[in-house]
Design a protein around this motif. Structure first.
Motif, mmCIF file in Angstrom:
data_model
loop_
_atom_site.group_PDB
_atom_site.id
_atom_site.type_symbol
_atom_site.label_atom_id
_atom_site.label_comp_id
_atom_site.label_asym_id
_atom_site.label_seq_id
_atom_site.Cartn_x
_atom_site.Cartn_y
_atom_site.Cartn_z
ATOM 1 N N LEU A 1 -0.332 3.958 7.078
ATOM 2 C CA LEU A 1 -0.893 4.417 8.345
ATOM 3 C C LEU A 1 -0.415 5.809 8.747
ATOM 4 C CD1 LEU A 1 -0.707 1.138 10.481
ATOM 5 C CD2 LEU A 1 -2.560 1.980 9.034
ATOM 6 N N PHE A 2 0.487 6.384 7.960
ATOM 7 C CA PHE A 2 1.072 7.667 8.337
ATOM 8 C C PHE A 2 0.593 8.825 7.474
ATOM 9 C CE2 PHE A 2 4.033 4.340 9.670
ATOM 10 C CZ PHE A 2 4.137 4.616 11.019
ATOM 11 N N ILE A 3 -0.154 8.536 6.437
ATOM 12 C CA ILE A 3 -0.687 9.577 5.565
ATOM 13 C C ILE A 3 -2.198 9.547 5.706
ATOM 14 C CG2 ILE A 3 -0.873 10.423 3.193
ATOM 15 C CD1 ILE A 3 1.827 9.152 2.621
ATOM 16 N N SER A 4 -2.759 10.597 6.222
ATOM 17 C CA SER A 4 -4.163 10.591 6.653
ATOM 18 C C SER A 4 -5.137 10.260 5.526
ATOM 19 C CB SER A 4 -4.522 11.938 7.289
ATOM 20 O OG SER A 4 -4.330 12.996 6.357
ATOM 21 N N ARG A 5 -4.884 10.766 4.311
ATOM 22 C CA ARG A 5 -5.857 10.539 3.254
ATOM 23 C C ARG A 5 -5.891 9.072 2.823
ATOM 24 N NH1 ARG A 5 -1.563 13.031 0.672
ATOM 25 N NH2 ARG A 5 -0.806 12.136 -1.300
ATOM 26 N N PHE A 6 -4.808 8.329 3.073
ATOM 27 C CA PHE A 6 -4.816 6.888 2.786
ATOM 28 C C PHE A 6 -5.393 6.111 3.968
ATOM 29 C CE2 PHE A 6 -0.832 8.019 0.207
ATOM 30 C CZ PHE A 6 -1.596 8.381 -0.881
ATOM 31 N N ARG A 7 -5.004 6.498 5.152
ATOM 32 C CA ARG A 7 -5.482 5.792 6.341
ATOM 33 C C ARG A 7 -7.000 5.896 6.462
ATOM 34 N NH1 ARG A 7 -2.604 5.882 12.286
ATOM 35 N NH2 ARG A 7 -3.843 4.175 13.183
ATOM 36 N N SER A 8 -7.556 7.019 6.062
ATOM 37 C CA SER A 8 -9.002 7.206 6.163
ATOM 38 C C SER A 8 -9.763 6.268 5.226
ATOM 39 C CB SER A 8 -9.369 8.654 5.849
ATOM 40 O OG SER A 8 -9.085 8.969 4.497
ATOM 41 N N LEU A 9 -9.097 5.759 4.188
ATOM 42 C CA LEU A 9 -9.741 4.846 3.240
ATOM 43 C C LEU A 9 -9.737 3.400 3.727
ATOM 44 C CD1 LEU A 9 -8.263 6.202 -0.130
ATOM 45 C CD2 LEU A 9 -10.537 6.646 0.807
ATOM 46 N N CYS B 1 -10.085 -2.603 -1.581
ATOM 47 C CA CYS B 1 -10.546 -3.300 -2.775
ATOM 48 C C CYS B 1 -9.522 -4.338 -3.203
ATOM 49 C CB CYS B 1 -10.817 -2.322 -3.921
ATOM 50 S SG CYS B 1 -9.349 -1.495 -4.581
ATOM 51 N N ILE B 2 -9.936 -5.197 -4.098
ATOM 52 C CA ILE B 2 -9.059 -6.185 -4.722
ATOM 53 C C ILE B 2 -9.019 -5.888 -6.217
ATOM 54 C CG2 ILE B 2 -8.811 -8.617 -5.356
ATOM 55 C CD1 ILE B 2 -10.045 -9.325 -2.649
ATOM 56 N N ILE B 3 -7.820 -5.864 -6.777
ATOM 57 C CA ILE B 3 -7.661 -5.658 -8.216
ATOM 58 C C ILE B 3 -7.307 -7.004 -8.839
ATOM 59 C CG2 ILE B 3 -6.414 -4.426 -10.040
ATOM 60 C CD1 ILE B 3 -6.126 -3.056 -6.560
ATOM 61 N N PRO B 4 -8.210 -7.626 -9.583
ATOM 62 C CA PRO B 4 -7.913 -8.924 -10.200
ATOM 63 C C PRO B 4 -7.052 -8.758 -11.453
ATOM 64 C CG PRO B 4 -10.156 -8.267 -10.720
ATOM 65 C CD PRO B 4 -9.600 -7.195 -9.817
ATOM 66 N N ILE B 5 -5.935 -9.450 -11.492
ATOM 67 C CA ILE B 5 -5.055 -9.415 -12.659
ATOM 68 C C ILE B 5 -4.516 -10.836 -12.895
ATOM 69 C CG2 ILE B 5 -4.375 -7.011 -12.253
ATOM 70 C CD1 ILE B 5 -1.665 -8.097 -11.237
ATOM 71 N N LEU C 1 -6.735 0.325 -2.571
ATOM 72 C CA LEU C 1 -7.687 1.264 -1.982
ATOM 73 C C LEU C 1 -8.399 1.982 -3.119
ATOM 74 C CD1 LEU C 1 -5.425 2.895 0.776
ATOM 75 C CD2 LEU C 1 -7.124 1.081 1.115
ATOM 76 N N TRP C 2 -9.624 2.427 -2.849
ATOM 77 C CA TRP C 2 -10.368 3.142 -3.888
ATOM 78 C C TRP C 2 -11.112 4.323 -3.268
ATOM 79 C CZ3 TRP C 2 -15.820 3.570 -4.643
ATOM 80 C CH2 TRP C 2 -16.584 2.954 -3.636
ATOM 81 N N GLN D 1 -10.428 -5.325 12.218
ATOM 82 C CA GLN D 1 -9.876 -4.047 12.650
ATOM 83 C C GLN D 1 -8.660 -3.680 11.811
ATOM 84 O OE1 GLN D 1 -9.073 -4.580 16.817
ATOM 85 N NE2 GLN D 1 -11.222 -4.361 17.417
ATOM 86 N N GLU D 2 -8.268 -2.434 11.932
ATOM 87 C CA GLU D 2 -7.173 -1.890 11.129
ATOM 88 C C GLU D 2 -5.918 -2.758 11.186
ATOM 89 O OE1 GLU D 2 -4.731 1.744 12.296
ATOM 90 O OE2 GLU D 2 -6.148 2.586 10.847
ATOM 91 N N LYS D 3 -5.505 -3.167 12.366
ATOM 92 C CA LYS D 3 -4.276 -3.950 12.497
ATOM 93 C C LYS D 3 -4.388 -5.298 11.805
ATOM 94 C CE LYS D 3 -5.480 -5.815 17.078
ATOM 95 N NZ LYS D 3 -5.047 -5.909 18.504
#
Length: 253
Positions: A77-85, A91-95, A162-163, A214-216
């Motif tokens: 939540l503190f780095i804008s380029r991640f929060r914007s995603l 996404c979900i990464i199935p492994i 995130l993707w 929502q985000e929270k």
């Protein structure tokens, strides 16, 4: 943290929740998946998974990767380029497993003491070593044992991620990249690493994929998985890349 994972679609039960999403997706089983390789990811409101590259090679003006191979949940939540995603690019990464390494001592104190026996001591009682001995000690590095983390029932599971897409104007090509979100390690992982990927329960997967929340509410899902539901085993480094998760031998490669 979590720089290796595995996925074998041949071992996904037909009744598993991921089976229909992965059906028809052309990807090879991968027992040693790593950043820069393509893996399937599941997006909200889609019938089929897509292929995306683990981590982006693109850099920000400060030199940091635009989308690294993992993102700390605390920083999300503190780095804008991640929060914007977060609102539309979850996404979900199935492994079916992920890997960590733990250092083991290459030489015990007793071994070092034995090797020092017979050496001439200086005026302070320290052994005087020749250049060959000094070189040997300098090169000595702790060995690392590889460990595999799975669910106790060995079922495939989903990681929170995130993707993003990148358009390359020169070619018109659109490439997709993803990152794995990490959190503090639980009791099952703590002895091996202080971080672990966010494993989503089937119930939480539904919430993570719900664009109406929502985000929270999404952020509250990013927590350590229940330790008692996980299993860990030491494995042979070489054999594990072949999908053979066997205990290491004394002469393990």
């Amino acid at each position: 943290m979590c720089g290796r994972a595995s996925i074998d679609k041949d071992n996904i039960p037909k009744q598993h929740r991921f089976a229909a999403k992965l059906e028809g997706i052309a990807f090879e089983k991968n027992f040693d998946a790593r950043p820069s390789q393509q893996l399937p990811i599941i997006l909200p409101d889609t019938d089929k998974a897509i292929l995306a590259t683990w981590a982006s090679p693109e850099k920000e003006p400060d030199g940091k990767p635009t989308l690294p191979f993992n993102v700390r949940q605390e920083n999300l939540l503190f780095i804008s380029r991640f929060r914007s995603l977060l609102p539309r690019n979850r996404c979900i990464i199935p492994i079916d497993g992920f890997f960590e390494w733990k250092e083991i001592e290459a030489e015990t104190p007793e071994t070092i003491l034995e090797s020092d026996a017979g050496l001439v001591l200086d005026m302070f009682g320290n052994p005087i070593r020749n250049s060959a001995e000094k070189k040997r000690l300098k090169k000595a590095r702790p060995q690392k044992q590889k460990y595999r983390f799975t669910l106790k029932d060995k079922e495939p599971f989903g990681l929170a991620g995130l993707w993003r897409e990148s358009l390359y104007p020169d070619t018109g090509e659109v490439r997709r990249y993803f990152t794995i979100i990490t959190t503090q390690a639980n009791a099952a992982v703590m002895s091996y690493h202080d971080r672990m990927p966010v494993i989503l329960s089937p119930e939480d997967e539904g919430k993570w994929m719900n664009n109406k929340l929502q985000e929270k509410q999404w952020y509250s899902l990013l927590k350590p998985y229940e330790a008692k539901q996980m299993a860990v085993m030491a494995i042979d480094e070489y054999e594990s890349t072949l999908g053979n998760y066997i205990a290491p031998q004394l002469n393990s490669r």
